[in-house]
Design an enzyme around this catalytic site. Structure first.
Site, PDB file in Angstrom:
ATOM      1  N   SER A 129       0.840  -1.191   0.000  1.00 36.64           N
ATOM      2  CA  SER A 129       0.000   0.000   0.000  1.00 36.64           C
ATOM      3  C   SER A 129       0.885   1.255   0.000  1.00 36.64           C
ATOM      4  CB  SER A 129      -0.972  -0.048   1.172  1.00 36.64           C
ATOM      5  OG  SER A 129      -2.051   0.848   0.991  1.00 36.64           O
TER       6      SER A 129
ATOM      7  N   ASP B 260     -10.289  -3.832  -5.363  1.00 33.09           N
ATOM      8  CA  ASP B 260      -9.864  -2.923  -4.303  1.00 33.09           C
ATOM      9  C   ASP B 260     -10.943  -1.883  -4.012  1.00 33.09           C
ATOM     10  OD1 ASP B 260      -8.453  -1.226  -2.561  1.00 33.09           O
ATOM     11  OD2 ASP B 260      -6.566  -1.627  -3.588  1.00 33.09           O
TER      12      ASP B 260
ATOM     13  N   HIS C  82      -8.259  -5.007  -1.143  1.00 28.52           N
ATOM     14  CA  HIS C  82      -6.978  -4.406  -0.810  1.00 28.52           C
ATOM     15  C   HIS C  82      -6.213  -5.213   0.241  1.00 28.52           C
ATOM     16  CE1 HIS C  82      -4.163  -1.088  -0.749  1.00 28.52           C
ATOM     17  NE2 HIS C  82      -4.256  -0.993   0.565  1.00 28.52           N
TER      18      HIS C  82
END
Length: 358
Positions: A121, A239, A292
Site C-alpha cells: 500500500s 480494491d 486491498h
C-alpha cells in the site's frame, strides 16, 4: 499462514538481522557465481507496524523462497505502536530521510551491491521515493502491492474503534492543502484530486515531488527509476480501500475517464524514467485477486521467486509460471484480520488496456 518455528529473523531494538548473517559484516562477493540472495527491505502500509504478525509472515516467506535472505522491515520507530502511529501522523519527507539514513548505515545492507524492495500500500510509493531520492544502496527490483502511485481521491474508511485512524481522517476532511495537514498527516501527502490539481501542485508535500509533476523536473529521480531492473506494480482487482484502484498502475482517473500510464504526459515525456524502464522490459503490470491487501502466500511466493534472490541469477521473469507452494493459507495485511477463500493470483504480467476501462 502460520508463522514457522524456524524464523530466522531477530527483532531487536536496533536493526533486524537474520541469523544466517551472524558472521562477517559483508556476505557479498564480487563474483558472478555468488549465490547469496540480495537483502530485502519491506515497508508496510497505513495502520500497520513493522513488527506486526503479517509483516513477520511476509519476512519468513521471503526467506523461505530464497534461503539465506536478510529481511529488513522498515520502521520509523522501534516500538510497534509508535511505528503504527507514524503511518498516520508525520512528515513523509522527514520519515523518508530517516529511512534512507538507517539503510545506508545498516552494517549488512550498506555492504550489499544492491537490495530488493517490496512495498505494501502506501509503503510502495514511499519505497519509490527511496529509489528516487536516496538509492544507497541501490534497489534492483521494486515490487508494490496496491500502492497509490498516482495518489488517492478519497480517504479510507476506519474501523469503529480505531481512534487514531478516525481522528486522522476527520482532520483530513477539513482542508488537506493546509501546511499543517500536509506536514503532519501522512495520507494527505499523497492526496491528488484532479479537480484541485493546481492546489495539489502548489501544496503537496510529497507526491507531486516524487512524481516529478511540477514544472522543474528532477533528473536524478528519472535516472534512478530508469536504473531499476524491475518495477513490478500489482493492482487488486476488487480494491475498495484505495480510490481509485487504478492508481496502483499509475493510471489517471478523473470521474469516469481513465487514462492509462502509457497515454499520459508523465510517460510520453518520461518525467520519471518509466518509459525508458518500460522499453528495456523492466516495467511490469500485474493483478492480484480480491480486495486491498488480501494476499495469498502463493502470490507472494511467485513474486519473490520471480524477482528476488541472488544478484546475477535472473533478470526477472515475465511469463506465467507455476509457483512453488509454501503452504496454502491466505493471510490478510491490514484489513482487520479478515481473509477470504479465493483463487490464487493470475500469473504473469498484464498488458494494460490503452482504452478507458479495465
Amino acid at each position: 499462514m502460520a508463522i514457522k518455528n524456524h524464523l530466522r529473523l531477530l527483532f531487536t531494538a536496533g536493526s533486524l538481522l537474520a541469523t544466517t548473517f551472524a558472521g562477517p559484516v559483508s556476505r557479498f562477493e564480487d563474483d558472478d557465481d555468488d549465490d547469496t540472495p540480495l537483502p530485502v527491505v519491506i515497508w508496510h502500509g497505513l495502520g500497520d507496524a513493522y513488527n506486526a504478525d503479517g509483516m513477520r509472515q511476509v519476512a519468513d516467506l521471503a526467506e523461505s523462497v530464497n534461503p539465506g535472505t536478510l529481511v529488513y522491515p522498515i520502521r520509523i520507530e522501534d516500538a510497534g505502536n509508535r511505528d503504527r502511529y507514524d503511518s498516520f501522523v508525520g512528515n513523509v519527507t522527514e520519515q523518508l530521510a530517516k529511512v534512507c539514513a538507517d539503510i545506508a548505515a545498516h552494517p549488512i545492507l550498506s555492504t550489499a551491491p544492491a537490495i530488493d524492495a517490496v512495498g505494501f500500500s502506501q509503503g510502495g510509493q514511499f519505497l519509490r521515493g527511496y529509489v528516487e531520492r536516496c538509492n544507497n544502496p541501490p534497489v534492483r527490483s521494486l515490487i508494490t502491492f496496491g500502492s497509490q502511485h498516482n495518489g488517492i481521491t478519497r480517504f479510507r474508511d476506519c474501523e469503529t474503534n480505531d481512534w487514531i485512524c478516525r481522528f486522522a481522517m476527520a482532520v483530513l476532511g477539513t482542508n488537506p492543502w493546509s501546511p499543517t495537514v500536509q506536514g503532519k498527516l501522512v495520507p494527505a501527502q499523497y492526496f491528488r484530486d484532479p479537480e484541485q490539481y493546481e492546489k495539489y501542485l502548489e501544496h503537496s508535500n510529497f507526491l507531486a515531488d516524487i512524481n516529478n509533476e511540477r514544472s522543474i523536473k528532477n533528473e536524478t529521480y528519472k535516472q534512478n527509476i530508469a536504473k531499476l531492473e524491475n518495477f513490478v506494480m500489482y493492482m487488486f482487482d476488487e480494491d475498495t480501500t484505495v480510490v481509485p484502484k487504478e492508481t496502483s498502475w499509475f493510471e489517471d482517473v478523473n470521474g469516469t475517464e481513465i487514462t492509462p500510464l502509457r497515454a499520459r504526459k508523465l510517460y510520453s515525456e518520461d518525467w520519471l524514467g518509466l518509459r525508458e524502464l518500460d522499453r528495456k522490459g523492466g516495467l511490469k503490470f500485474r493483478t492480484a485477486p480480491g480486495d486491498h491487501m488480501q494476499l495469498s502466500d502463493e502470490l507472494l511466493t511467485e513474486a519473490f521467486g520471480d524477482f528476488f534472490g541472488p544478484l546475477n541469477r535472473h533478470k526477472g521473469r515475465s511469463d506465467p509460471r507455476p509457483a512453488s507452494h509454501v503452504g496454502d493459507e491466505e493471510f490478510d495485511m491490514g484489513t482487520g484480520g479478515r481473509s477470504e477463500g479465493r483463487p490464487a493470483s493470475r500469473g504473469g504480467d498484464v498488458e494494460p488496456d490503452m482504452g478507458n476501462d479495465l
